[in-house]
Design an enzyme around this catalytic site. Structure first.
Site, PDB file in Angstrom:
ATOM      1  N   GLY A   8      90.910  94.947 -50.274  1.00  0.00           N
ATOM      2  CA  GLY A   8      91.951  93.956 -50.044  1.00  0.00           C
ATOM      3  C   GLY A   8      93.305  94.416 -50.533  1.00  0.00           C
ATOM      4  N   ASN A  11      92.956  93.556 -54.612  1.00  0.00           N
ATOM      5  CA  ASN A  11      91.765  94.084 -55.286  1.00  0.00           C
ATOM      6  C   ASN A  11      90.796  94.725 -54.300  1.00  0.00           C
ATOM      7  OD1 ASN A  11      92.341  93.121 -58.010  1.00  0.00           O
ATOM      8  ND2 ASN A  11      91.902  91.067 -57.243  1.00  0.00           N
ATOM      9  N   ASP A 109      89.020  91.768 -42.614  1.00  0.00           N
ATOM     10  CA  ASP A 109      88.600  90.735 -43.564  1.00  0.00           C
ATOM     11  C   ASP A 109      88.287  89.429 -42.844  1.00  0.00           C
ATOM     12  OD1 ASP A 109      91.319  90.577 -42.877  1.00  0.00           O
ATOM     13  OD2 ASP A 109      91.855  89.558 -44.739  1.00  0.00           O
ATOM     14  N   THR A 132      95.742  87.372 -51.133  1.00  0.00           N
ATOM     15  CA  THR A 132      97.167  87.695 -51.135  1.00  0.00           C
ATOM     16  C   THR A 132      97.892  86.858 -50.088  1.00  0.00           C
ATOM     17  OG1 THR A 132      96.575  89.941 -51.793  1.00  0.00           O
ATOM     18  CG2 THR A 132      98.816  89.580 -51.016  1.00  0.00           C
TER      19      THR A 132
END
Length: 255
Positions: A8, A11, A109, A132
């Protein structure tokens, strides 16, 4: 064992599956400046702490929203584990029918979360990922990804306030007891937590109206999902392992 990697913007989440069971998970910060050796050394150490050896890993899958890091992660997998990873992207089986104008624009994602949510909970369903960015993935009863809503992330909004104003600090993201703040910290917390709760409720209401539904299941994931879920009645489930479970499902379809 299967190593699932969710790369990501903030992270990298690692998950290790023994059969169908998630037996370990870790998070490290995602930095483009880090080398494959740095990522690999940290990961091997984390695995060792859980009693998992490099040789126990016999498959790897990863999804990424940072293309610049893809080569680094691939190199890490090949050097440390002697495995070429399966990468979520065009050409792999997901079982998801994407109704976007250009399916190639849809982030990995979003694909993984949508596959996971439909597989675990059925449809129609909305997946809210509090990362985010805050994304709303809309899947109908046939398992088709109808579209996505993208809003700023909560931490992203906080960072914008703290860096673009002279007197507003970084604060912890907790819900205050009252919406009317009496000090700077509580004022900011109220605006962020209750403001995003209102954003979620309004978007879910509009999604139901556009789809002609009176009810729709809503699952939240991401680091701040639990905090917002406490303020939003529309959220039915908080699933912190949704993405890792989705990677496992896609791996099973392609192995």
């Amino acid at each position: 064992m299967l190593l699932a990697i969710d790369l990501g913007n903030t992270n990298i989440k690692y998950g290790v599956f023994n059969g169908e069971k998630l037996v370990a998970s870790f998070r490290v910060s995602s930095r483009i400046s880090r080398t494959a050796d740095e990522y690999g050394s940290v990961l091997v150490g984390l695995l060792s702490d859980r009693g998992i050896k490099k040789g126990d890993i016999d498959g790897i899958i990863f999804s990424s929203v940072i293309p610049a890091l893809n080569y680094t992660i691939c190199h890490m997998c090949e050097y440390f584990f002697d495995i070429s990873p399966l990468i979520v992207g065009p050409g792999i089986k997901t079982g998801l029918n994407i109704k976007a104008d250009n399916p190639r624009e849809v982030g990995a994602d979003i694909i993984v979360n949508s596959v996971s949510a439909y597989n675990k909970y059925g449809g129609p369903i909305v997946v809210i990922d509090f990362g985010t960015a805050t994304t709303f993935d809309v899947i109908n009863e046939k398992g088709e990804l109808m579209g996505v809503v993208i809003a700023p992330g909560i931490k992203t909004s906080l960072e914008g306030l703290a860096t673009k104003t002279a007197q507003l600090p970084m604060v912890e993201l907790d819900a205050p007891k009252t919406v009317i703040g009496k000090n700077t910290k509580h004022c900011m917390q109220a605006g962020l937590i209750f403001g995003f709760a209102g954003l979620v409720e309004n978007i879910i209401r509009k999604i139901k109206k556009e789809m002609g539904l009176t009810e729709i299941k809503v699952v939240a994931t991401g680091g701040l999902g639990e905090i917002i879920a406490k303020e939003v009645k529309a959220i039915n489930v908080v699933d912190r392992t949704l993405t890792l479970d989705g990677l496992k499902t896609i791996y099973n379809l392609n192995k």
